[in-house]
Every structure is written in C-alpha cells, then in structure tokens.
Scaffold this motif. Structure first.
Motif, short mmCIF file in Angstrom:
data_model
loop_
_atom_site.label_atom_id
_atom_site.label_comp_id
_atom_site.label_asym_id
_atom_site.label_seq_id
_atom_site.Cartn_x
_atom_site.Cartn_y
_atom_site.Cartn_z
N SER A 39 0.82 -1.21 0.00
CA SER A 39 0.00 0.00 0.00
C SER A 39 0.85 1.26 0.00
O SER A 39 0.40 2.32 -0.43
CB SER A 39 -0.94 0.00 1.21
N TYR A 40 2.09 1.15 0.47
CA TYR A 40 3.01 2.29 0.45
C TYR A 40 3.93 2.27 -0.76
O TYR A 40 4.70 3.21 -0.97
CB TYR A 40 3.87 2.28 1.72
N GLY A 41 3.91 1.18 -1.51
CA GLY A 41 4.81 1.05 -2.65
C GLY A 41 6.25 0.83 -2.26
O GLY A 41 7.17 1.23 -2.97
N ILE A 42 6.47 0.19 -1.09
CA ILE A 42 7.82 -0.11 -0.64
C ILE A 42 8.03 -1.62 -0.68
O ILE A 42 7.08 -2.39 -0.88
CB ILE A 42 8.09 0.42 0.78
N ILE A 66 15.55 -0.91 16.81
CA ILE A 66 15.81 -0.53 15.41
C ILE A 66 14.71 -1.10 14.50
O ILE A 66 14.47 -2.30 14.48
CB ILE A 66 17.17 -1.08 14.95
N ALA A 67 14.08 -0.22 13.75
CA ALA A 67 13.15 -0.63 12.70
C ALA A 67 13.73 -0.20 11.36
O ALA A 67 14.48 0.78 11.28
CB ALA A 67 11.78 -0.01 12.89
N ARG A 68 13.38 -0.95 10.33
CA ARG A 68 13.92 -0.61 9.00
C ARG A 68 12.87 -0.79 7.92
O ARG A 68 12.08 -1.72 7.94
CB ARG A 68 15.13 -1.49 8.67
N PHE A 69 12.92 0.14 6.96
CA PHE A 69 12.05 0.09 5.79
C PHE A 69 12.92 0.06 4.54
O PHE A 69 13.84 0.87 4.41
CB PHE A 69 11.13 1.31 5.73
N SER A 70 12.64 -0.87 3.64
CA SER A 70 13.30 -0.89 2.34
C SER A 70 12.39 -0.17 1.35
O SER A 70 11.28 -0.63 1.06
CB SER A 70 13.53 -2.34 1.89
N LEU A 71 12.86 0.96 0.84
CA LEU A 71 12.03 1.80 -0.02
C LEU A 71 12.07 1.38 -1.48
O LEU A 71 11.20 1.79 -2.26
CB LEU A 71 12.46 3.26 0.11
N MET A 82 6.17 10.36 2.82
CA MET A 82 5.94 8.95 3.12
C MET A 82 6.89 8.47 4.22
O MET A 82 6.51 7.69 5.10
CB MET A 82 6.12 8.08 1.87
N VAL A 83 8.13 8.94 4.18
CA VAL A 83 9.11 8.57 5.21
C VAL A 83 8.60 8.93 6.60
O VAL A 83 8.68 8.12 7.53
CB VAL A 83 10.47 9.25 4.92
N TRP A 84 8.03 10.10 6.76
CA TRP A 84 7.52 10.51 8.06
C TRP A 84 6.30 9.69 8.46
O TRP A 84 6.11 9.37 9.65
CB TRP A 84 7.22 12.00 8.09
N ASP A 85 5.45 9.34 7.49
CA ASP A 85 4.33 8.44 7.79
C ASP A 85 4.84 7.11 8.32
O ASP A 85 4.33 6.59 9.33
CB ASP A 85 3.50 8.19 6.52
N LEU A 86 5.83 6.55 7.65
CA LEU A 86 6.37 5.25 8.05
C LEU A 86 7.08 5.34 9.40
O LEU A 86 6.97 4.42 10.23
CB LEU A 86 7.32 4.73 6.98
#
Length: 207
Positions: A39-42, A66-71, A82-86
C-alpha cells in the motif's frame, strides 16, 4: 558472574533479565500489522534488532530498538512525506513493546537504491528520543505533522545524537562495548547483528 548479554537475554520474571528478543518480536509483529508494504509502494519493513549501548545505574540495559524500511532499489530520492508516515508507524509499533525498558532512543532506518532490507546502497535514519516517542503514542492530536515538526525543531544537525530528523545511519555492530540482539522475526528476515544496524548498506551511505 554472567556477562551483560547473558543478563539481558533472561526473561521479565527475573530481577536481572530483560527479554529483549521477545519485545523485539512483539514490536515486529505490530509493525507488520500496521504497515502493508504494497500500500506504500515499498519493498519490506521489519524491526531488525535492539542495540544494547550501555548499562544504567542499576545495571539495567540501555537500548536502541531498530526498525527498518526498504524503499526500493530504483529509489534515489525518497518521498519524505511517506518517510515521516512510516516513521510514525514504526514508533507506534516499538514504543509500547519497550515499555519499562531504558530506551536511549529509537532508530527508524530507511534503505534505498538497492535490493531488500539488507542490500541497499543508501541508508538513512530518523532517531527519536523517548520523550518524543511518548507523545507520538500517548498524546491525542500528536500525529505525523506534529511529530515531524517537533523532530525538525529539536534536531541540532548532529547525526550522532538523537533526535535526528534525517541523517546518516549508525552501525551499532561496529561500536565498542555495544551488542546487537536480533529476535526470531529478524532472524527469519535474514538479519545478522551487522545487518540489523544497517551495516549491509554501502559505506558511502555512512552505515
């Protein structure tokens, strides 16, 4: 006498142990329930580790979850809205799981311009102090916009000291007298102690 990590990997029923793996797994499960990558396109997201950075006055662990998102591998300039939403979702997942633990700050990492969580060229972080995280979780009306504004106001442009609004990531696995604990969820995602703290990203990214 048990080592620091032996004490930390105990359970909450003992006076000495804090079950960081279980707390990390709880935070990871909550993050998975809150964020649908499609839904975020990540590509992916995970709570990848807990860095133990010091001991408190009562020999309790001082930690950095530590949390991580692969964009995405084709992303060179991330969508910062989007970064701030995540980042908000990551804090809402992690802060309750580490209630009662001495948290120095929360690291929310973003990898991009490369494959998956641990193979990206670039890695940046938002480092959130406990007081700001408390407001994100517990204060009505303190949403993404307020979170971003507070972080930007508090950031003193030193990437090494939280709060950091958007800075170079820290490789906790290479810091002296620091250990990185990875839970079952992170292990299943392929995280190592180094991977959990962004060491897998390119050196040019400061990770």
């Amino acid at each position: 006498m048990p080592s620091l990590l032996e004490r930390l990997l105990g359970n909450d029923d003992t006076d000495e142990g804090v079950d960081l793996e279980a707390r990390e797994d709880d935070a990871h499960e909550t993050l998975q329930n809150r964020v649908d990558p499609a839904s975020y396109g990540i590509e992916d997201c995970a709570v990848t580790g807990v860095a133990v950075v010091n001991e408190g006055p009562d020999e309790e662990p001082i930690v950095v979850p530590i949390a991580r998102f692969s964009l995405g591998e084709d992303v060179e300039n991330p969508d910062l809205d989007m970064v701030w939403d995540l980042a908000t979702e990551a804090i809402r997942a992690m802060e309750p799981a580490f209630d009662g633990v001495f948290v120095r700050h929360y690291d929310v990492q973003f990898t991009f311009d490369g494959d998956e969580l641990f193979e990206a060229e670039e890695c940046r972080r938002i480092a959130v102090t406990e007081d700001i995280a408390d407001r994100v979780v517990g204060e009505s009306g303190f949403g993404v916009v307020e979170f971003k504004e507070r972080m930007l106001d508090a950031d003193d442009i030193d990437d090494h000291v939280a709060p950091v609004a958007w800075g170079e990531s820290v490789d906790y696995s290479r810091q002296q007298n620091t250990a990185v604990v990875t839970g079952a969820a992170a292990a299943a995602a392929g995280a190592s102690a180094a991977g959990a703290s962004c060491a897998g990203a390119g050196a040019a990214g400061g990770c």
